[in-house]
Design an enzyme around this catalytic site. Structure first.
Site, mmCIF file in Angstrom:
data_model
loop_
_atom_site.group_PDB
_atom_site.id
_atom_site.type_symbol
_atom_site.label_atom_id
_atom_site.label_comp_id
_atom_site.label_asym_id
_atom_site.label_seq_id
_atom_site.Cartn_x
_atom_site.Cartn_y
_atom_site.Cartn_z
ATOM 1 N N CYS A 1 68.199 22.949 34.594
ATOM 2 C CA CYS A 1 66.734 22.916 34.623
ATOM 3 C C CYS A 1 66.228 21.728 35.431
ATOM 4 O O CYS A 1 65.173 21.799 36.066
ATOM 5 C CB CYS A 1 66.163 22.884 33.206
ATOM 6 S SG CYS A 1 66.658 21.456 32.214
ATOM 7 N N HIS B 1 64.548 19.198 28.159
ATOM 8 C CA HIS B 1 64.317 20.273 29.129
ATOM 9 C C HIS B 1 63.330 19.807 30.197
ATOM 10 O O HIS B 1 62.361 19.103 29.904
ATOM 11 C CB HIS B 1 63.764 21.509 28.415
ATOM 12 C CG HIS B 1 63.501 22.666 29.319
ATOM 13 N ND1 HIS B 1 64.501 23.280 30.048
ATOM 14 C CD2 HIS B 1 62.341 23.324 29.625
ATOM 15 C CE1 HIS B 1 63.971 24.273 30.756
ATOM 16 N NE2 HIS B 1 62.667 24.316 30.523
#
Length: 398
Positions: free
Chosen positions: A89, A334
């Site tokens: 990510c 994230h």
């Protein structure tokens, strides 16, 4: 250490140092010592960008500005989402911010580099050109980023998005140099990447005994901001350029009067980047723990108060991308990003998911990296899109 004696406008002596770093303002590029400040005429926002040409003679211009298109070649719709290949990510969020950087995307879509590159394999500019072209020409789809983009960086675990971002920018800068590896440092700062993201710091020390002044210049590609005591980006910038007193054990050894004396040290931006990358220092260097606080950042940012040259009018930047980290440590969590597409609409780019967003949502994030572009450049870009004009050169006049 090897010194070269050069002259700025025929009157200021430089002492050049061999080692440079792009993002640290304390690493010296060139030093000038003089007894008083010369008179200088006010500079416009446009001419200020070119001041780096006066820092030292450029032996070779590696990326002529007429070959850097600023006007848009991009499709109107937002591009593709990116597949997460397992803890990637941070790669995807960084790539989306670079993909929606107007001058970089326009250059890549022009295929200017690949038409002349003799490396192709292992060339980060060629790899990024292929990625940006695929991403922007596949709206509504999900594409898989090439493994070559993170080769030598990704180790199968969560990494720091800012580190990957600058790894990529540095790799693109190095890709501009094949065949030019023996050029001087200042000429290396005429590459495509430095023309887009680069500028110069000025560190000025004024001796309080003889009033002699020493200026040290250093190139940058991004700006790191300490947010521990700051509630906004503007406050962090103010702290960065706040004068520092040098006295006592930290007194300054003046090269003019040759005495150890108290002095004042001030760091300012001598030249402004076309595209400004501001990284908020959210992670501890020791533990990796995150500073999870809200730091306000504006849609439009005036950088004039932090420039070496004052009283020259506003130098306004507009926000076009935000890289966000969700989590409590740089080792987990994230990454995702928000980008401003060609038509002015904001989108949240969360790996494969691409969803429309609003400026209100964008400005409410715990941002990690902020991307700003000079308002004059964004307006030229937007104007060319609305009129359907052909791409113009970076810095060219109307």
């Amino acid at each position: 250490m090897e010194d070269d004696s050069l002259y700025l406008r025929g009157e200021w002596q430089f002492n050049h140092f061999s080692k440079l770093t792009s993002s640290r303002p304390d690493a010296a590029f060139a030093e000038i010592q003089r007894t008083s400040l010369p008179e200088k005429s006010p500079l416009s926002c446009e001419t200020r960008v070119d001041l780096c040409d006066d820092l030292a003679p450029v032996a070779r211009q590696l990326a002529p500005r007429e070959k850097l298109p600023l006007s848009s070649r991009r499709p109107a719709a937002v591009g593709a989402g990116l597949q997460n290949m397992g803890n990637t990510c941070y790669v995807n969020a960084s790539l989306q911010c670079l993909t929606y950087t107007p001058p970089l995307a326009n250059y890549m879509l022009s295929r200017e580099h690949s038409q002349t590159c003799h490396r192709h394999k292992g060339c980060m500019l060629c790899t990024m050109q292929a990625h940006i072209t695929r991403a922007l020409h596949n709206p509504g789809h999900v594409i898989q980023p090439s493994q070559a983009l993170a080769a030598g960086f990704h180790r199968g675990k969560q990494e720091d998005a800012h580190e990957f971002l600058m790894f990529t920018v540095d790799a693109m800068k190095k890709a501009c140099l094949p065949g030019h590896k023996q050029v001087d440092h200042h000429s290396k700062d005429t590459t495509l990447i430095h023309q887009i993201f680069g500028g110069y710091w000025r560190s000025q020390i004024k001796c309080l005994h003889c009033h002699g002044i020493s200026d040290t210049f250093d190139p940058y590609l991004d700006i790191a901001l300490d947010i521990q005591a700051a509630q906004s980006v503007q406050q962090a910038l103010e702290q960065l350029v706040k004068p520092e007193e040098l006295n006592g054990e930290n007194a300054y050894h003046c090269g003019v009067c040759l005495q150890r004396a108290p002095a004042s040290k001030t760091l300012t931006l001598h030249t402004s980047a076309k595209v400004l990358i501001l990284v908020l220092k959210r992670f501890s260097d020791v533990t990796g723990n995150k500073i999870a606080k809200n730091v306000q950042y504006p849609e439009c940012l005036d950088m004039q108060p932090y420039m070496s040259q004052q009283n020259t009018g506003p130098l306004v930047y507009v926000l076009y991308a935000v890289l966000v980290h969700a989590g409590w440590s740089c080792h987990n969590g994230h990454y995702f990003s928000y980008v401003k597409a060609q038509e002015g609409q904001w989108y949240k780019m969360d790996d494969a998911e691409v969803t429309a967003s609003s400026i209100t949502s964008v400005l409410s994030q715990q941002a990690y990296v902020l991307f700003y572009i000079q308002k004059s450049e964004w307006e030229r870009h937007s104007e060319s899109v609305s009129r359907g004009r052909e791409p113009r050169a970076l810095g060219s006049e109307d």
